[in-house]
Design an enzyme around this catalytic site. Structure first.
Site, PDB file in Angstrom:
ATOM      1  N   THR A 120       0.853  -1.185   0.000  1.00 19.51           N
ATOM      2  CA  THR A 120       0.000   0.000   0.000  1.00 19.51           C
ATOM      3  C   THR A 120       0.889   1.236   0.000  1.00 19.51           C
ATOM      4  O   THR A 120       1.820   1.354   0.806  1.00 19.51           O
ATOM      5  CB  THR A 120      -0.922   0.003   1.218  1.00 19.51           C
ATOM      6  OG1 THR A 120      -1.681  -1.209   1.232  1.00 19.51           O
ATOM      7  CG2 THR A 120      -1.872   1.177   1.176  1.00 19.51           C
ATOM      8  N   GLU A 147      -6.302 -10.279   6.906  1.00 22.79           N
ATOM      9  CA  GLU A 147      -5.306 -11.066   7.636  1.00 22.79           C
ATOM     10  C   GLU A 147      -5.950 -12.359   8.126  1.00 22.79           C
ATOM     11  O   GLU A 147      -7.046 -12.348   8.682  1.00 22.79           O
ATOM     12  CB  GLU A 147      -4.748 -10.258   8.812  1.00 22.79           C
ATOM     13  CG  GLU A 147      -3.954  -9.039   8.370  1.00 22.79           C
ATOM     14  CD  GLU A 147      -3.427  -8.246   9.540  1.00 22.79           C
ATOM     15  OE1 GLU A 147      -2.869  -8.852  10.473  1.00 22.79           O
ATOM     16  OE2 GLU A 147      -3.575  -7.014   9.527  1.00 22.79           O
ATOM     17  N   LYS A 199      -7.242   1.862  -3.139  1.00 23.74           N
ATOM     18  CA  LYS A 199      -6.934   1.125  -1.905  1.00 23.74           C
ATOM     19  C   LYS A 199      -7.177   1.991  -0.676  1.00 23.74           C
ATOM     20  O   LYS A 199      -7.780   1.540   0.312  1.00 23.74           O
ATOM     21  CB  LYS A 199      -5.477   0.644  -1.933  1.00 23.74           C
ATOM     22  CG  LYS A 199      -5.008  -0.062  -0.654  1.00 23.74           C
ATOM     23  CD  LYS A 199      -5.853  -1.298  -0.366  1.00 23.74           C
ATOM     24  CE  LYS A 199      -5.444  -1.977   0.931  1.00 23.74           C
ATOM     25  NZ  LYS A 199      -4.105  -2.584   0.862  1.00 23.74           N
ATOM     26  N   ASN A 203     -10.199   1.173   2.154  1.00 24.08           N
ATOM     27  CA  ASN A 203      -9.931   0.870   3.560  1.00 24.08           C
ATOM     28  C   ASN A 203     -10.474   1.954   4.493  1.00 24.08           C
ATOM     29  O   ASN A 203     -10.901   1.658   5.610  1.00 24.08           O
ATOM     30  CB  ASN A 203      -8.435   0.667   3.785  1.00 24.08           C
ATOM     31  CG  ASN A 203      -8.008  -0.763   3.530  1.00 24.08           C
ATOM     32  OD1 ASN A 203      -8.840  -1.634   3.281  1.00 24.08           O
ATOM     33  ND2 ASN A 203      -6.724  -1.024   3.597  1.00 24.08           N
ATOM     34  N   CYS A 255      -3.631  -2.607   8.382  1.00 24.32           N
ATOM     35  CA  CYS A 255      -4.027  -1.725   7.285  1.00 24.32           C
ATOM     36  C   CYS A 255      -4.807  -0.479   7.697  1.00 24.32           C
ATOM     37  O   CYS A 255      -4.420   0.639   7.357  1.00 24.32           O
ATOM     38  CB  CYS A 255      -4.837  -2.515   6.255  1.00 24.32           C
ATOM     39  SG  CYS A 255      -3.872  -3.765   5.372  1.00 24.32           S
ATOM     40  N   ASP A 259      -3.670   3.320   6.778  1.00 21.73           N
ATOM     41  CA  ASP A 259      -4.237   3.760   5.508  1.00 21.73           C
ATOM     42  C   ASP A 259      -5.127   4.979   5.681  1.00 21.73           C
ATOM     43  O   ASP A 259      -5.152   5.872   4.825  1.00 21.73           O
ATOM     44  CB  ASP A 259      -5.020   2.620   4.860  1.00 21.73           C
ATOM     45  CG  ASP A 259      -4.111   1.498   4.371  1.00 21.73           C
ATOM     46  OD1 ASP A 259      -2.890   1.584   4.600  1.00 21.73           O
ATOM     47  OD2 ASP A 259      -4.619   0.529   3.780  1.00 21.73           O
TER      48      ASP A 259
END
Length: 390
Positions: A120, A147, A199, A203, A255, A259
């Site tokens: 990312t 995950e 992305k 997220n 993440c 993010d």
């Protein structure tokens, strides 16, 4: 001629891509960790993921692993970069040095390979790296993996996004699609900046949904109302849906925290209110949860599992750690039960490996998610888990 694919970085993104593609292509996995390389060579997974463990143990895969960059990159037609990009709060940006380091290694050893960044990255990085390295052989293909379910999500992808509208971009997407089990996978070819933005916005939307239902729960708890009744009524609207709606201690993991912060940083010169609110809502939720625990006046608080969710061995940036810090700041001792942690202390808190001793020593046990292991001490358990799902 068989395509040879190198994958740099054997975390859950890199390893799941390596295993996925090695069903049809020759894959050489590269990592700095000899332990991870040895695990792959022994066909065992260095991370907890049921499908990864099964495929490595039982499937015929054209997969090898090495710590030698010459062996990994020299003859590759494609190089997938899946190294960590941690968020640096001092620079307000992802630390992309590991990605750039791999690209330098590839370019010095291979004058033809297409380099696909799976890590990312901030919006604009591909274009800046093309200019920096004087090559157009760098593209981005964001991953959308959970995950503990990384290989499953590659086998049954929601979509495949490649940040280049070109024959080679389409060809790479088709390589991923050919190795998937799901039929009719949607492929989206975008420009480079747009792929990076997909992305981060995806997220951040998920983080927003977590934060929304957490704030609903905070309101209901403060007003003495039944959170579950409200959520069930709200989520019967098909436009909202009964998913990603289970209250928690906050969003965490590898993440979402980083993010959302990166996307907020990309808004420095763009008007916004919502993105900052999503980031700040997570801090507010942890404050609320910690205050609720402290109000019980415990002499010792037990933390049951540091992992961010069931089926994962990762507890990096898990929300419960933020709760721990706040409780300890009030002078209340905290102990930890975490079978995946091979240590006697975790940030100054004692790690208790015996579950029964942990239960007996804790006045309040905080658990982000319910567990049958705590059923006999459920009166001690503090959780906001209403639906028994992640």
């Amino acid at each position: 001629m068989t395509e040879t694919i190198a994958v740099a970085g054997l975390g859950y993104v890199g390893l799941s891509n390596a295993v996925l593609l090695s069903q049809r292509y020759k894959v050489i996995a590269y990592d700095l960790s000899q332990a991870r390389v040895d695990a792959i060579s022994a066909r065992t997974s260095p991370i907890v993921d049921h499908e990864l463990e099964d495929y490595l143990a039982t499937r015929e895969l054209d997969l090898s692993a090495t710590t030698n960059p010459d062996e990994a990159f020299g003859e590759a037609s494609h190089v997938i970069v899946a190294t960590p990009t941690n968020y640096d709060p001092e620079t307000n940006a992802f630390d992309t040095r590991s990605v750039e380091g791999v690209i330098e290694q590839v370019l010095s050893r291979n004058d033809a390979a297409l380099i696909i960044i799976k890590s990312t990255i901030p919006v604009g990085l591909v274009m800046s790296l093309r200019e920096k390295f004087g090559t157009d052989r760098i593209i981005h293909s964001p991953e959308f993996l959970r995950e503990g379910k990384a290989l499953y999500d590659n086998l049954y992808p929601s979509r495949i996004v490649v940040g280049e509208r070109s024959p080679r971009g389409e060809a790479f997407a088709n390589m991923l699609r050919a190795c998937a089990l799901k039929e009719d996978v949607r492929v989206v070819l975008t420009d480079p900046n747009e792929a990076e933005a997909v992305k981060l916005f995806a997220n951040t939307y998920l983080a927003m949904r977590v934060a929304y239902f957490n704030e609903l729960d905070t309101y209901a708890e403060t007003a003495g109302m039944d959170t579950r009744q409200i959520i069930e009524g709200v989520c019967l609207d098909p436009r909202i849906g009964a998913h990603y709606n289970n209250p928690s201690f906050g969003y965490g993991g590898y993440c979402l925290p980083k993010d959302t912060k990166q996307l907020l940083a990309n808004y420095q010169t763009v008007p916004q209110n919502l993105i900052r609110a999503i980031v700040e809502a997570n801090t507010t939720r942890k404050d609320f949860i910690a205050d609720a625990i402290v109000a019980k006046n415990p002499e010792c608080v037990g933390v049951y599992r540091l992992t961010m969710k069931e089926g994962s061995d990762n507890f990096r940036d898990s929300s419960v750690q933020g709760i721990m810090k706040r409780i300890k700041a009030k002078g209340i001792p905290v102990i930890v039960f975490e079978p995946n942690l091979d240590a006697v202390h975790f940030f100054g808190s004692a790690v208790v490996q015996d579950l029964e001793s942990f239960k007996a020593s804790s006045d309040v046990i905080i658990a982000n998610r319910h567990s049958a292991e705590l059923e006999d001490v459920k009166d001690k358990v503090f959780t906001r888990d209403l639906f028994g799902v992640d």
